[in-house]
Enzyme design. Structure first.
Site, PDB file in Angstrom:
ATOM      1  N   HIS A 286      -3.974  13.471 -11.018  1.00 29.17           N
ATOM      2  CA  HIS A 286      -5.152  13.432 -10.142  1.00 29.17           C
ATOM      3  C   HIS A 286      -6.405  13.877 -10.883  1.00 29.17           C
ATOM      4  O   HIS A 286      -7.405  14.234 -10.272  1.00 29.17           O
ATOM      5  CB  HIS A 286      -4.917  14.277  -8.880  1.00 29.17           C
ATOM      6  CG  HIS A 286      -3.894  13.706  -7.953  1.00 29.17           C
ATOM      7  ND1 HIS A 286      -3.422  14.360  -6.839  1.00 29.17           N
ATOM      8  CD2 HIS A 286      -3.248  12.502  -7.978  1.00 29.17           C
ATOM      9  CE1 HIS A 286      -2.528  13.607  -6.218  1.00 29.17           C
ATOM     10  NE2 HIS A 286      -2.400  12.472  -6.893  1.00 29.17           N
ATOM     11  N   THR A 287      -6.370  13.817 -12.188  1.00 29.05           N
ATOM     12  CA  THR A 287      -7.562  14.016 -13.017  1.00 29.05           C
ATOM     13  C   THR A 287      -8.405  12.739 -13.058  1.00 29.05           C
ATOM     14  O   THR A 287      -9.508  12.736 -13.594  1.00 29.05           O
ATOM     15  CB  THR A 287      -7.174  14.411 -14.451  1.00 29.05           C
ATOM     16  OG1 THR A 287      -8.350  14.532 -15.241  1.00 29.05           O
ATOM     17  CG2 THR A 287      -6.280  13.354 -15.118  1.00 29.05           C
TER      18      THR A 287
ATOM     19  N   ASN B  59       1.758   3.352   0.793  1.00 31.49           N
ATOM     20  CA  ASN B  59       1.352   2.252  -0.095  1.00 31.49           C
ATOM     21  C   ASN B  59       0.374   1.267   0.540  1.00 31.49           C
ATOM     22  O   ASN B  59      -0.522   0.751  -0.137  1.00 31.49           O
ATOM     23  CB  ASN B  59       2.585   1.478  -0.577  1.00 31.49           C
ATOM     24  CG  ASN B  59       3.474   2.305  -1.485  1.00 31.49           C
ATOM     25  OD1 ASN B  59       2.975   3.089  -2.298  1.00 31.49           O
ATOM     26  ND2 ASN B  59       4.776   2.145  -1.346  1.00 31.49           N
TER      27      ASN B  59
ATOM     28  N   HIS C 207       5.134   5.681  -7.664  1.00 32.01           N
ATOM     29  CA  HIS C 207       5.692   5.255  -6.377  1.00 32.01           C
ATOM     30  C   HIS C 207       6.917   4.365  -6.557  1.00 32.01           C
ATOM     31  O   HIS C 207       7.787   4.329  -5.695  1.00 32.01           O
ATOM     32  CB  HIS C 207       4.613   4.553  -5.541  1.00 32.01           C
ATOM     33  CG  HIS C 207       3.678   5.512  -4.865  1.00 32.01           C
ATOM     34  ND1 HIS C 207       2.909   5.177  -3.776  1.00 32.01           N
ATOM     35  CD2 HIS C 207       3.395   6.817  -5.119  1.00 32.01           C
ATOM     36  CE1 HIS C 207       2.189   6.234  -3.386  1.00 32.01           C
ATOM     37  NE2 HIS C 207       2.460   7.232  -4.199  1.00 32.01           N
ATOM     38  N   ASP C 208       6.986   3.639  -7.673  1.00 35.91           N
ATOM     39  CA  ASP C 208       8.189   2.863  -7.953  1.00 35.91           C
ATOM     40  C   ASP C 208       9.357   3.798  -8.256  1.00 35.91           C
ATOM     41  O   ASP C 208      10.433   3.687  -7.660  1.00 35.91           O
ATOM     42  CB  ASP C 208       7.934   1.920  -9.145  1.00 35.91           C
ATOM     43  CG  ASP C 208       9.158   1.064  -9.459  1.00 35.91           C
ATOM     44  OD1 ASP C 208       9.873   0.677  -8.508  1.00 35.91           O
ATOM     45  OD2 ASP C 208       9.419   0.782 -10.657  1.00 35.91           O
TER      46      ASP C 208
ATOM     47  N   ARG D  50      -0.185   5.276 -10.752  1.00 37.96           N
ATOM     48  CA  ARG D  50       0.335   5.606  -9.416  1.00 37.96           C
ATOM     49  C   ARG D  50       1.427   4.620  -8.987  1.00 37.96           C
ATOM     50  O   ARG D  50       2.382   5.005  -8.319  1.00 37.96           O
ATOM     51  CB  ARG D  50      -0.819   5.625  -8.406  1.00 37.96           C
ATOM     52  CG  ARG D  50      -0.393   6.112  -7.035  1.00 37.96           C
ATOM     53  CD  ARG D  50      -1.588   6.546  -6.187  1.00 37.96           C
ATOM     54  NE  ARG D  50      -1.164   7.090  -4.911  1.00 37.96           N
ATOM     55  CZ  ARG D  50      -1.345   6.493  -3.727  1.00 37.96           C
ATOM     56  NH1 ARG D  50      -1.943   5.306  -3.676  1.00 37.96           N
ATOM     57  NH2 ARG D  50      -0.930   7.054  -2.624  1.00 37.96           N
TER      58      ARG D  50
ATOM     59  N   ASP E 134      12.743   0.799 -10.809  1.00 39.66           N
ATOM     60  CA  ASP E 134      13.453  -0.482 -10.782  1.00 39.66           C
ATOM     61  C   ASP E 134      12.573  -1.637 -10.305  1.00 39.66           C
ATOM     62  O   ASP E 134      13.072  -2.701  -9.961  1.00 39.66           O
ATOM     63  CB  ASP E 134      14.667  -0.382  -9.842  1.00 39.66           C
ATOM     64  CG  ASP E 134      14.242  -0.095  -8.408  1.00 39.66           C
ATOM     65  OD1 ASP E 134      13.073   0.299  -8.206  1.00 39.66           O
ATOM     66  OD2 ASP E 134      15.066  -0.265  -7.490  1.00 39.66           O
TER      67      ASP E 134
ATOM     68  N   SER F 144      11.143  -1.840  -7.567  1.00 39.26           N
ATOM     69  CA  SER F 144      11.348  -2.074  -6.126  1.00 39.26           C
ATOM     70  C   SER F 144      10.020  -2.110  -5.368  1.00 39.26           C
ATOM     71  O   SER F 144       9.877  -2.840  -4.391  1.00 39.26           O
ATOM     72  CB  SER F 144      12.264  -1.001  -5.520  1.00 39.26           C
ATOM     73  OG  SER F 144      11.765   0.299  -5.772  1.00 39.26           O
TER      74      SER F 144
HETATM   75  C1  HEM Z   1       2.601  15.774  -5.879  1.00 33.76           C
HETATM   76  C2  HEM Z   1       2.629  14.876  -4.924  1.00 33.76           C
HETATM   77  C3  HEM Z   1       1.551  13.834  -4.767  1.00 33.76           C
HETATM   78  C4  HEM Z   1       0.855  13.576  -3.634  1.00 33.76           C
HETATM   79  C5  HEM Z   1       1.032  14.263  -2.288  1.00 33.76           C
HETATM   80  C6  HEM Z   1      -0.090  12.532  -3.933  1.00 33.76           C
HETATM   81  C7  HEM Z   1      -0.950  11.964  -3.011  1.00 33.76           C
HETATM   82  C8  HEM Z   1      -1.960  11.066  -3.321  1.00 33.76           C
HETATM   83  C9  HEM Z   1      -2.902  10.522  -2.374  1.00 33.76           C
HETATM   84  C10 HEM Z   1      -2.927  10.828  -0.889  1.00 33.76           C
HETATM   85  C11 HEM Z   1      -3.748   9.716  -3.055  1.00 33.76           C
HETATM   86  C12 HEM Z   1      -4.935   8.931  -2.484  1.00 33.76           C
HETATM   87  C13 HEM Z   1      -4.462   7.610  -1.942  1.00 33.76           C
HETATM   88  C14 HEM Z   1      -5.541   6.859  -1.178  1.00 33.76           C
HETATM   89  O1  HEM Z   1      -6.596   7.409  -0.874  1.00 33.76           O
HETATM   90  O2  HEM Z   1      -5.318   5.676  -0.854  1.00 33.76           O
HETATM   91  C15 HEM Z   1      -3.348   9.743  -4.432  1.00 33.76           C
HETATM   92  C16 HEM Z   1      -3.955   9.056  -5.451  1.00 33.76           C
HETATM   93  C17 HEM Z   1      -3.523   9.048  -6.755  1.00 33.76           C
HETATM   94  N1  HEM Z   1      -2.347   9.611  -7.226  1.00 33.76           N
HETATM   95 FE1  HEM Z   1      -1.186  10.930  -6.258  1.00 33.76          FE
HETATM   96  N2  HEM Z   1       0.043  12.174  -5.250  1.00 33.76           N
HETATM   97  C18 HEM Z   1       1.040  12.936  -5.796  1.00 33.76           C
HETATM   98  C19 HEM Z   1       1.540  12.842  -7.079  1.00 33.76           C
HETATM   99  C20 HEM Z   1       1.093  11.949  -8.020  1.00 33.76           C
HETATM  100  C21 HEM Z   1       1.758  11.674  -9.266  1.00 33.76           C
HETATM  101  C22 HEM Z   1       3.093  12.273  -9.697  1.00 33.76           C
HETATM  102  C23 HEM Z   1       0.981  10.764  -9.919  1.00 33.76           C
HETATM  103  C24 HEM Z   1       1.207  10.115 -11.256  1.00 33.76           C
HETATM  104  C25 HEM Z   1       1.915  10.655 -12.231  1.00 33.76           C
HETATM  105  C26 HEM Z   1      -0.165  10.488  -9.078  1.00 33.76           C
HETATM  106  C27 HEM Z   1      -1.215   9.673  -9.399  1.00 33.76           C
HETATM  107  C28 HEM Z   1      -2.269   9.357  -8.562  1.00 33.76           C
HETATM  108  C29 HEM Z   1      -3.451   8.644  -8.998  1.00 33.76           C
HETATM  109  C30 HEM Z   1      -3.791   8.263 -10.414  1.00 33.76           C
HETATM  110  C31 HEM Z   1      -4.233   8.434  -7.852  1.00 33.76           C
HETATM  111  C32 HEM Z   1      -5.541   7.633  -7.757  1.00 33.76           C
HETATM  112  C33 HEM Z   1      -5.156   6.179  -7.572  1.00 33.76           C
HETATM  113  C34 HEM Z   1      -6.305   5.179  -7.494  1.00 33.76           C
HETATM  114  O3  HEM Z   1      -7.465   5.514  -7.703  1.00 33.76           O
HETATM  115  O4  HEM Z   1      -6.000   3.992  -7.231  1.00 33.76           O
HETATM  116  N3  HEM Z   1      -0.050  11.191  -7.923  1.00 33.76           N
HETATM  117  N4  HEM Z   1      -2.235  10.555  -4.568  1.00 33.76           N
END
Ligand code: HEM
Ligand SMILES: *[C@@H]1O[C@H](CO)[C@@H](O)[C@H](O)[C@H]1NC(C)=O
Ligand SMILES: *[C@@H]1O[C@H](CO)[C@@H](O)[C@H](O)[C@H]1NC(C)=O
Ligand SMILES: *[C@@H]1O[C@H](CO)[C@@H](O)[C@H](O)[C@H]1NC(C)=O
Length: 337
Positions: free
Chosen positions: A200-201, A102, A74-75, A70, A82, A84
């Site tokens: 999100h798997t 973040n 976000h970077d 993640r 970069d 950032s």
């Molecule tokens: C499509 C748009 C996306 C949205 C709206 C989104 C939103 C979110 C949100 C709201 C969370 C939970 C954060 C929290 O509870 O603090 C999350 C977690 C996560 N996201 Fe996304 N995400 C997106 C795309 C991605 C992408 C592109 C990746 C990586 C390629 C990703 C990887 C992850 C991972 C692995 C987690 C779990 C992180 C952890 O357990 O620390 N997400 N995301």
């Protein structure tokens, strides 16, 4: 080099960009394009060193791999890949770390710092923080059962950060149109959106991102109608109406720490956690766009893995800094030199 190639499937191997061919063997010299063998001469153990730090961190934090990929996402979405995101606030700049998506959410910057410290001991001043995030993302997916993609390297670290742009990262309450627009703004198409959402798997998300879907969807005082009733009951028990909004739940309750296609089989059963997850399958506008892609990945882990690998390379190619006049190899990831 050969070892790196072995991590790839035969399909992915076509993608490999080799510095030796591109730049006549001038490894370590700033390249115009990222490449798979960038550190082969200057820091041949870079991959192994980062892997060692991650394996160690995983012993006390099963969530670490999810958290690290993640950080790369976000970077890359803000000012390109970069580093950032990693900068602390300094005079004249507010850090991306402080932006709402973040703050109290992106985590384990300390593990990135530990990887940087190990790399600095082995090969001082060579491996950028932006590349550490890219390496950590690939290693994290592989160690969780997912594919490798022959991560391309050679990014320099930028000297600035943009809190304002980080506020505009794709959000869990964005519409399908907004998500599609935000991805296409960085040259990622709907297949990339679906494939990358497959991250999100694994990992966790706070209750606050799902409570409106459970109790008051779009101000209706009703649950989200696309939410599977059994999954709603499951989540309601774990995210009660007036419970702790920061309490964490699995994004994929079937296999919470494994990188597999269950994110997509969950969506097929209306068991997506975030609104931005389920809409890829259930939004009326998804019918001819993202939903068929969700169906394809739900039906074939191989199809998902291949697309995910390609999309990670595309995401890793968002505006990398390769011109030494515009970037540097940071000594510490939280500070410009
Ligand atoms: C499509 C748009 C996306 C949205 C709206 C989104 C939103 C979110 C949100 C709201 C969370 C939970 C954060 C929290 O509870 O603090 C999350 C977690 C996560 N996201 Fe996304 N995400 C997106 C795309 C991605 C992408 C592109 C990746 C990586 C390629 C990703 C990887 C992850 C991972 C692995 C987690 C779990 C992180 C952890 O357990 O620390 N997400 N995301
Ligand atoms: C980040 O979160 C902390 C803890 O909730 C809060 O005190 C701080 O004000 C937040 N930072 C910003 C820049 O909003
Ligand atoms: C979508 O983006 C537009 C323009 O940036 C914004 O005004 C709107 O609030 C966003 N809507 C949703 C649902 O994300
Ligand atoms: C449900 O959401 C609407 C709109 O956001 C809000 O006005 C209302 O107070 C909420 N209902 C409850 C019970 O929180």
């Amino acid at each position: 080099m050969l070892k790196r190639m072995n991590r790839l499937g035969p399909k992915a191997a076509v993608l490999v960009v080799v510095c030796l061919l591109l730049h006549g063997g001038g490894s370590g010299v700033a390249a115009k394009e990222l490449c798979v063998d960038y550190y082969d001469h200057t820091c041949p153990n870079a991959y192994k060193i980062v892997q060692g730090v991650l394996v160690e961190a995983h012993k006390s934090d099963p969530r670490i791999f999810a958290s690290l990929i993640r950080l790369h996402f976000h970077d890359c979405f803000v000012l390109g890949c970069d580093g950032s995101l990693l900068l602390n606030t300094f005079p004249g700049f507010e850090s991306e770390k402080d932006a709402v998506p973040n703050n109290n959410s992106a985590r384990r910057y300390d593990v990135v710092d530990a990887a940087k410290a190990s790399l600095e001991r082995a090969c001082p001043g060579v491996v950028s923080c932006a590349d550490i995030l890219a390496l950590a993302a690939e290693i994290s997916v592989q160690l969780s059962g997912g594919p490798g993609w022959g991560v391309l390297l050679g990014r320099l670290d930028g000297r600035t950060s943009s809190k304002a742009q980080a506020e505009n990262l794709p959000g869990p309450f964005d519409s399908l149109k907004n998500l599609t627009d935000k991805f296409s703004a960085v040259n990622l198409d709907v297949t990339d959106l679906v494939a990358l959402s497959g991250a999100h798997t694994f990992g966790r998300a706070k209750c606050l991102f799902v409570t409106n879907r459970l109790y008051n969807f779009s101000g209706t005082n009703q649950p989200d109608p696309t939410l599977n009733p059994a999954y709603r009951a499951f989540l309601s028990a774990r995210c009660p109406r007036n419970g702790d909004a920061n309490s964490l739940r699995d994004l994929d309750p079937t296999t919470p720490n494994t990188f597999d296609k269950n994110y997509f089989t969950n969506l097929e059963a209306n068991r997506g956690y975030l609104d931005s997850d389920q809409l890829l399958k259930s939004d009326p506008g998804a019918l001819r766009t993202t939903a068929p892609i969700v169906d394809r990945f739900a039906g074939s882990q191989d199809a998902f893995f291949k697309s995910f690998a390609l999309s990670m390379i595309k995401m890793g190619n968002i505006l990398p800094i390769t011109d030494p006049s515009r970037g540097e190899i940071r000594k510490h990831c939280a500070f410009v030199n």
